[in-house]
Design an enzyme around this catalytic site. Structure first.
Site, PDB file in Angstrom:
ATOM      1  N   HIS A 248      -3.512   7.292   3.097  1.00 50.97           N
ATOM      2  CA  HIS A 248      -3.948   6.067   2.421  1.00 50.97           C
ATOM      3  C   HIS A 248      -5.382   5.745   2.838  1.00 50.97           C
ATOM      4  O   HIS A 248      -5.706   5.763   4.035  1.00 50.97           O
ATOM      5  CB  HIS A 248      -2.990   4.939   2.814  1.00 50.97           C
ATOM      6  CG  HIS A 248      -3.422   3.591   2.364  1.00 50.97           C
ATOM      7  ND1 HIS A 248      -3.932   3.349   1.100  1.00 50.97           N
ATOM      8  CD2 HIS A 248      -3.426   2.391   3.009  1.00 50.97           C
ATOM      9  CE1 HIS A 248      -4.227   2.069   0.990  1.00 50.97           C
ATOM     10  NE2 HIS A 248      -3.935   1.463   2.128  1.00 50.97           N
TER      11      HIS A 248
ATOM     12  N   CYS B 177       0.807  -1.241   0.000  1.00 54.12           N
ATOM     13  CA  CYS B 177       0.000   0.000   0.000  1.00 54.12           C
ATOM     14  C   CYS B 177       0.832   1.280   0.000  1.00 54.12           C
ATOM     15  O   CYS B 177       0.444   2.253  -0.647  1.00 54.12           O
ATOM     16  CB  CYS B 177      -0.999  -0.017   1.147  1.00 54.12           C
ATOM     17  SG  CYS B 177      -2.174  -1.368   1.011  1.00 54.12           S
TER      18      CYS B 177
ATOM     19  N   ASN C 245     -10.273   0.413  -0.624  1.00 52.33           N
ATOM     20  CA  ASN C 245      -8.813   0.479  -0.504  1.00 52.33           C
ATOM     21  C   ASN C 245      -8.185   0.045  -1.833  1.00 52.33           C
ATOM     22  O   ASN C 245      -8.280  -1.122  -2.204  1.00 52.33           O
ATOM     23  CB  ASN C 245      -8.389  -0.440   0.652  1.00 52.33           C
ATOM     24  CG  ASN C 245      -6.878  -0.467   0.865  1.00 52.33           C
ATOM     25  OD1 ASN C 245      -6.108  -0.026   0.012  1.00 52.33           O
ATOM     26  ND2 ASN C 245      -6.449  -1.009   1.996  1.00 52.33           N
TER      27      ASN C 245
END
Ligand code: UT7
Length: 330
Positions: free
Chosen positions: A256, A119, A286
């Site tokens: 994020h 990520c 996500n």
């Protein structure tokens, strides 16, 4: 090329791509035992974009986002000296995705490589590009995050399948002498087991049911949650201490997009209003290394960034465990 060695890159172009197809929480409830109420309350997600297997790959999405970022920057692509693509889910091992992007945008003078940092891939690639600019080796860089995570989802695991979506985002950075930029990057490989996905291609491995399950995203959600709510505010506080900036001076904390509750917890810890923490997780879920540049594109389109200088912190965390943050003007 004449580059001032004190330069860093300013974001001069942003682009993104999201697949057309979406799955709502009600659609998810037809696949696993879950509900719109549970997903909304625990994550903030309402829907996610899902790649079309006939059309979308990590490569094609990266190319589309990159083309849009270069068009937005309004530069001659021959100016680009570096292309970095961050992806955990490349559809090809080589040629690397950055080489495909280079070809598609005609960045014929660029060097290319991919990074896989899960990520925080975009943050890692951005920081890497800044170091190339700072060294004077390149003047202009194209940084892309692209993910086709739904390829790696176990659609029987309600703890993970509701969380992820697909997409890509890209930025163009151009050297400037008067731009503020500072970064911090950290890792804790010893705590990495809480997010795990094995490659399918492993010589000698029998394709048992257990092995096939290990080829999907496996996650101890609570462990990742605790890691994020502890380490993200800590690294941002350390970053602000390093730059001598107070949190009040930051216009936006662009984090994020993993879970609304994580972002709310970071805002609380930093004693900052939630309005300074832009979110699009409701619509995108996500998207791993694509989440920050997709959000940046949305912010530029609706005018939150683009006109006048904004002081921002961007921060991401994920599998590894890896995390990082940087402060800059945008
Ligand atoms: O980029 C980084 C990627 N990873 C992350 O960001 C993950 C961070 N972690 C999280 O976002 C959260 O931990 C989750 C959203 C994954 C889970 O939320 P939670 O509040 O930590 O729930 P939990 O895992 O503690 O589970 C609570 C209950 C359990 O049932 P019991 O044992 O209490 O009966 C789960 O089985 O919720 C159940 N549950 C669900 N129920 C309905 C787990 N997933 C679901 C679901 N729908 N999708």
């Amino acid at each position: 090329m004449n580059v001032d060695t004190t330069s860093y890159g300013r974001v001069i172009g942003i682009g993104s791509y999201l697949p057309e197809k979406t799955l709502t929480n009600d659609d998810m409830a037809k696949i696993v035992e879950t509900s719109d109420e549970w997903i909304t309350e625990r994550t903030g997600i309402k829907e996610r974009h899902i790649s079309d297997p006939d059309k979308d790959t990590s490569e094609s999405m990266a190319v589309e986002a990159a083309k849009r970022a270069v068009a937005d920057a309004g530069i001659d692509p021959k100016e680009i000296g570096l292309v970095i693509v961050a992806s955990t889910t490349p559809n090809v091992l080589f040629p690397v995705l950055s080489a495909s992007v280079q070809a598609a945008v005609d960045a014929d003078n660029a060097m290319c490589f991919d990074v896989n940092a899960a990520c925080p891939g975009f943050v890692t690639a951005f920081v890497t590009a800044q170091n190339y600019i700072r060294s004077g080796m390149v003047n202009c860089a194209l940084v892309v995050g692209t993910e086709n995570l739904t390829n790696y989802i176990n659609w029987e695991d309600r703890g993970t399948c509701i969380l992820f979506g697909d997409g890509a985002g890209a930025v163009v950075l151009k050297a400037e002498t008067d731009i503020e930029y500072t970064a911090l990057m950290r890792a804790a490989g010893k705590r990495g087991e809480c997010m795990h996905c094995e490659s399918y291609m492993q010589k000698g491995k029998e394709k048992t049911e257990e092995f096939l399950k290990s080829n999907y995203i496996n996650m101890d959600g609570q462990a990742v949650f605790k890691f994020a709510v502890t380490e993200v505010p800590r690294i941002i506080e350390d970053l602000l201490a390093k730059t001598g900036t107070s949190a009040d001076e930051i216009d936006y904390f662009i984090l994020h997009q993993a879970n609304r509750r994580i972002i709310e917890s970071v805002a609380k810890r930093l004693k900052q209003p939630i309005e300074k923490f832009p979110m699009n997780i409701e619509k995108t879920a996500n998207t791993s290394s694509a989440s920050i540049p997709i959000l940046l594109d949305e912010m530029k389109k609706d005018g939150r960034i683009g006109e006048g200088k904004k002081k921002v912190v961007m921060s991401s965390f994920g599998a590894g465990l890896l995390w990082g943050a940087f402060e800059t003007e945008i």
